[in-house]
Structures are given as C-alpha cells and as structure tokens.
Write an enzyme that holds these catalytic residues in place. Structure first.
Site, PDB file in Angstrom:
ATOM      1  N   CYS A  80       0.827  -1.214   0.000  1.00 11.96           N
ATOM      2  CA  CYS A  80       0.000   0.000   0.000  1.00 11.96           C
ATOM      3  C   CYS A  80       0.862   1.266   0.000  1.00 11.96           C
ATOM      4  O   CYS A  80       1.549   1.526  -0.979  1.00 11.96           O
ATOM      5  CB  CYS A  80      -0.990  -0.021   1.162  1.00 11.96           C
ATOM      6  SG  CYS A  80      -2.343   1.176   0.941  1.00 11.96           S
ATOM      7  N   HIS A 189      -3.801  -4.557  -0.568  1.00 13.28           N
ATOM      8  CA  HIS A 189      -3.450  -5.223   0.684  1.00 13.28           C
ATOM      9  C   HIS A 189      -3.638  -6.731   0.528  1.00 13.28           C
ATOM     10  O   HIS A 189      -4.769  -7.210   0.586  1.00 13.28           O
ATOM     11  CB  HIS A 189      -4.337  -4.717   1.829  1.00 13.28           C
ATOM     12  CG  HIS A 189      -3.959  -3.376   2.356  1.00 13.28           C
ATOM     13  ND1 HIS A 189      -3.029  -3.209   3.364  1.00 13.28           N
ATOM     14  CD2 HIS A 189      -4.373  -2.137   2.005  1.00 13.28           C
ATOM     15  CE1 HIS A 189      -2.894  -1.912   3.620  1.00 13.28           C
ATOM     16  NE2 HIS A 189      -3.690  -1.246   2.811  1.00 13.28           N
ATOM     17  N   GLU A 191      -3.047  -9.035   2.631  1.00 17.16           N
ATOM     18  CA  GLU A 191      -3.573  -9.590   3.883  1.00 17.16           C
ATOM     19  C   GLU A 191      -5.057  -9.304   4.067  1.00 17.16           C
ATOM     20  O   GLU A 191      -5.690  -9.846   4.990  1.00 17.16           O
ATOM     21  CB  GLU A 191      -2.782  -9.041   5.076  1.00 17.16           C
ATOM     22  CG  GLU A 191      -3.117  -7.636   5.522  1.00 17.16           C
ATOM     23  CD  GLU A 191      -2.503  -6.524   4.690  1.00 17.16           C
ATOM     24  OE1 GLU A 191      -2.551  -5.360   5.128  1.00 17.16           O
ATOM     25  OE2 GLU A 191      -1.981  -6.807   3.584  1.00 17.16           O
ATOM     26  N   ASP A 237     -24.161  -6.051  14.444  1.00 21.89           N
ATOM     27  CA  ASP A 237     -24.526  -5.105  15.502  1.00 21.89           C
ATOM     28  C   ASP A 237     -24.220  -5.773  16.836  1.00 21.89           C
ATOM     29  O   ASP A 237     -24.876  -6.744  17.225  1.00 21.89           O
ATOM     30  CB  ASP A 237     -26.007  -4.744  15.419  1.00 21.89           C
ATOM     31  CG  ASP A 237     -26.334  -3.934  14.174  1.00 21.89           C
ATOM     32  OD1 ASP A 237     -25.459  -3.169  13.731  1.00 21.89           O
ATOM     33  OD2 ASP A 237     -27.438  -4.075  13.637  1.00 21.89           O
ATOM     34  N   ASP A 396     -27.422   8.083  10.527  1.00 28.11           N
ATOM     35  CA  ASP A 396     -28.722   7.522  10.916  1.00 28.11           C
ATOM     36  C   ASP A 396     -29.825   8.549  10.663  1.00 28.11           C
ATOM     37  O   ASP A 396     -30.274   9.239  11.586  1.00 28.11           O
ATOM     38  CB  ASP A 396     -28.714   7.128  12.396  1.00 28.11           C
ATOM     39  CG  ASP A 396     -27.736   6.015  12.699  1.00 28.11           C
ATOM     40  OD1 ASP A 396     -27.623   5.091  11.877  1.00 28.11           O
ATOM     41  OD2 ASP A 396     -27.084   6.066  13.759  1.00 28.11           O
TER      42      ASP A 396
END
EC number: 4.3.2.10
Length: 541
Positions: A80, A189, A191, A237, A396
């Site tokens: 990266c 990346h 990984e 959540d 939200d």
C-alpha cells in the site's frame, strides 16, 4: 524463515502479521536500522499517509537502510503506502522524502468520473503477459485496494528487470504492483484480499515468482469503468446482553429487544464465529457496530478489542469498527483524544473506524464556524494520521415529510412514498445516540461537511427501512450519492437479492450492507453475489 516487519508506529499491521503466521512463518519486528541489515526476508507495511510514513522512517533512521535492502536482491515486499514510499515523493506530502528506489512522484486520483478514495476489490495484472501468474497474482483475481493516491502508469520508466501489474479505475490506469524475483510491491493489501491475497503472500514467502496459467485464471474481468466490483458488506450489531455477554443482535427500526414479555436483547450469535462465517461465505467486508458504546468508555471496552483481535487472526478481508470513536476521559480523568482511541482499534485489527454521533456534532460546529475546519475533530485528526480512507461516517437519518419544498430550509426530494397526509416531499433528518435524539441538520449537510473534514466513506443507514426487508431507501441513497465525491455504502432494508441489484443500478452506490438477512441466512451472501453476477453487476466471486 523468520519474516521481519518494519515497525514505525503505523495503524493495522496486526492483520499482516496474522496472515504471515497463518501461512506458517514466524515474524519479528524491525525496530532499529541494524535490524534491517540482518533481516533475511523483509516486509514494509504501509498504513497511513505518505508524510506520516516517510517522516517516521526518517526519524528512526530507516530511510537509507531500507532503500539499500530493497535493492539488495534479498526477499523484499512493500504494501500500500509502502509501494508509494519507494518513489521520490508524493503530492500528498510535498515536503516529505521517499526512498527514491524508483523515479517519480505519487499523484492523487482525479474525481471527475469517480469517487475518491478508491476503495474495494479490483483487478491487478501484468497485461502484457496474462498467461502467467506473478507471485500468485492471477488476472482473474480481485484484490482489496483502499487509497486516494497512486503511481500513474503513464510516463513511468523502471529498470527492465521489473514488471508492472496495472489496475484500472475510471479514466486512470495506475501501478497495482511491481514485481521481479524476490521483490514484490503492491498497492493492494494482500492480507485483506481473501484467498487471492493469501496465495500472493505465500508465493512471495516461498519464492514462487512465476507460474504458467490458462483458462479462467488468465481472464481479466473488467467493464468500461475498470475492474472495481460492487461490494457486499456484512454487518454485526454488537452489544452486551443483560447477562453482560457480548452478542450480535439486530434491531427493528433500532429496537434490539424481543417483543416477548421478557424483552431480552435479541441474540443472534457470537461475533467472532459469525465474522468467520461471513468471510468463508464471501463477504467483501465485515462491519462491527458496537451499538451501546456511547454509554461506556471505549478505552475500557476490552471485550470489543478482544473480538477484533480474535477475528483478525483468521478473517482476511477488511474489518470496520464503529461506536465510541471520540475524545474520552477515563474515570481517573486521563484524557484520550479520538486519534488515540482509533489507534487502539487499528492495532487490534480494525482497518477502518466508523464515526456516528460525533460526526453530527462536528458537522454542526463546521457550519457554525462558517465552514471553517478546526483541525481538532475526530474525523480530521484520524484522517490526518491514517488517511481519509480509514474514516467512515455512519449516518442515521429519518424521513421528515413536507407539503412543499418551501416548508423547510433543508434539502428535499420529491418522493414516491407519500407521507401520512399525502405529502409529496421529504427531507432526511440526522440523529445521534443510536437514533434516540434528532438534530437540526440534514443528510446532505452532514455528509458534505464530513467529506470536507476528511471522511473517506459514508455508511448510509435509514431508520425508516431498518429491519423492514422491504428494500433500501433508493431516494435517500441517490440523494447522498449525488451530493458527495466519496464512496457511499447503502444500508438498511435489504431482504432479497433483487434489493441489492436495485440499489446498485438505480443509485450507482459503491457497496451495499446487510445484517439480519445474513445472520438468519434467509438470504445468503453467495445467493446475492450469484444473482448480481447473472444480472450484469460486477462482483467478486
């Protein structure tokens, strides 16, 4: 063989260490210049922005030893920002000096035809020879990219022994990887790139530079915009139940308690186990939202950190964590700025942090101050240290209906879902504290302010659609997608695969997130991706 990893105080390096160990290799830190000279195999991770990385290397005396090692012929890998640091400099940090292994200047993507950062799964191939895989990289594969700056292919001249694998994003083609025997530098990346990334990493660690391939493996999967796929994101959540255990739950319009007389917290399983399952089923990312964290000090939130640490050991796709990313003070009065809190999550295995209520408060102050940046908000401090791609804002909003646009000062849309009194217009009011408190700011104002402060992505929930399984709020997603130049993740309301197709085709959003349907397996990730592929939506399969 022991793999030496450069330590300069960056963000999530844990996942890279986990991947190397998962493949059966030992790791050790490089903590001083002498360690670089002794290394038999070296990985230079890049997390953060160019200036932070290169200035940290210079401060520790790593620049010249690292440059010599990269040119030594011993196994060397850069990831990266690591590949960017191999060049002379970057427009991201004009006063910071790179390693200068290669000539050239790192540039920023233009956003004329696309969102920036470039976030998601894209192709990376040596286009002049697709009959071979180099360090396990196959043209058919998709790899995970997350960056705003890149090395343009145009005009780049490298020594002839190096091969360049390129990636297309909109109107730009850039360097996705640079390879030669014992040398691998990737903009993506590995990984975080699932099985394809692990194959690439293993090939480097075992010295498997080049192999012939044929058939599907040699075919590039791209469209006119490039190879970037639409992402399917699974959300967990997470909160403590009444017994104090950390569980995955799911709300119905943000209510997470059962409707039974006991009213217990709805328990859908253990976070780490579900995260592992989603990875195996093909989730492109996993998001952990610690939905009760605003009631607790995140610095003492050990269970959530343990969840991240354990998940990152076997889950090799991006992990985002949200909840409590803000300035906090311990009970003893010790102050911890938001960037420090984020750093703890990054070092525990998170790749991105999601900021909710604090983003709303910061946006309100931004407008109060005449759209002037303070430099002190969580968004600004975290993006400065780790790059804007590391900062997600979680929004939200809830619909508020009006008869005519003139009835409100806020951004309105003409809606096909009429209000309770036949209203044909609505605006989207932002909330804080898990939807429990309404603020006088709309979703367009919020997302534009957060983009200006340095946020790199929008996670766009919808209180009206949450738990409905009736589909995403297309009007909301389209409104925000057309208002900002950063990626937008649609959330709330998915119930069937067609809902994903609908939101991608009607809004061109960058990703779509679901929770309950994946938890309960009423709709599987594989089902969604298979359906999308059949209906001409580019996805990672």
């Amino acid at each position: 063989m022991i793999v030496s990893i450069v330590d300069y105080g960056s963000g999530n390096v844990r996942s890279l260490i986990n991947a190397v160990r998962y493949l059966g290799f030992e790791t050790q830190w490089i903590r001083n210049p002498h360690d670089i000279e002794k290394a038999e195999c070296l990985i230079f991770p890049g997390v953060g922005n160019f200036g932070f990385v290169c200035d940290s290397l210079a401060k520790q005396g790593f620049l010249e030893p690292l440059r010599r090692y990269a040119l030594s012929g011993k196994p060397f890998m850069a990831v990266c920002v690591g590949i960017q640091a191999l060049f002379e400099g970057s427009v991201e940090a004009p006063h910071s000096k790179g390693l200068g292994v290669f000539p050239g200047l790192v540039q920023r993507f233009d956003n004329d035809d696309k969102t920036v950062p470039h976030i998601g799964w894209n192709s990376c191939a040596v286009r002049s020879d697709t009959s071979k895989e180099f360090f396990g990289m196959r043209p058919h594969d998709k790899f995970y990219f997350v960056h705003s700056y890149m090395i343009p292919e145009k005009g780049l001249i490298l020594p002839p022994e190096f091969k360049i694998a390129t990636t297309k994003y909109g109107n730009e083609t850039f360097v996705g990887a640079i390879v030669k025997n014992n040398f691998l530098a990737t903009q993506f990346h590995p990984e975080k790139s699932g099985s394809a990334g692990l194959r690439c990493l293993k090939a480097f660690l075992t010295g498997n530079y080049e192999q012939p391939i044929s058939g599907e493996a040699s075919k590039l999967i791209e469209n006119s915009f490039g190879g970037l796929t639409k992402r399917i994101i699974a959300c967990l959540d997470v909160r403590s139940n009444d017994a104090g255990d950390l569980v995955v739950t799911k709300g119905d319009q943000y209510d997470v308690r059962e409707k039974s007389s006991g009213s217990e917290v709805r328990n859908l399983g253990k976070p780490v186990e579900l995260c592992q399952r989603y990875f195996q089923e093909g989730a492109d990312e996993v998001v952990f939202l610690n939905i009760t964290s605003f009631r607790n000090c995140p610095m003492a939130d050990a269970p959530m950190l343990q969840v991240l640490e354990k998940a990152a050991q076997t889950v090799f796709v991006p992990l985002t964590v949200g909840g409590g990313i803000r300035d906090v003070s311990d009970p003893d009065g010790t102050f911890h700025p938001a960037v420090e809190v984020a750093g703890i999550y990054f070092r525990s295995g998170a790749d991105k942090v999601s900021i909710g209520s604090d983003a709303v408060y910061a946006a309100e102050k931004y407008y109060e101050n005449g759209k002037k940046l303070s430099g002190k908000t969580a968004i600004e401090t975290i993006s400065k240290a780790y790059g804007n791609q590391a900062v997600v804002i979680s929004v939200d909003p809830k619909r508020q209906y009006v008869k005519v646009p003139e009835d409100t000062k806020h951004h309105v849309v003409k809606t096909s879902r009429l209000g309770p009194n036949g209203e044909a217009y609505c605006w989207y009011q932002c909330t804080v504290k898990g939807g429990r408190e309404y603020r006088d700011i709309d979703v367009v104002e919020l997302t534009r302010a957060c983009e200006a402060m340095g946020a790199g992505e929008v996670l766009l929930n919808c209180m009206d659609q949450d738990g409905s399984n009736a589909g995403y709020d297309i009007e909301l997603v389209r409104l925000v997608k057309n208002s900002v130049n950063i990626p937008v993740i649609a959330s709330s309301g998915a119930g069937i695969p067609q809902h994903f197709e609908e939101v991608f085709k009607e809004t061109d959003c960058d990703a779509a997130l679901a929770a309950g349907i994946f938890h309960r397996q009423t709709c599987r990730i594989e089902d969604v991706k298979e359906y999308l592929a059949i209906h001409d939506v580019l996805v990672r399969t």
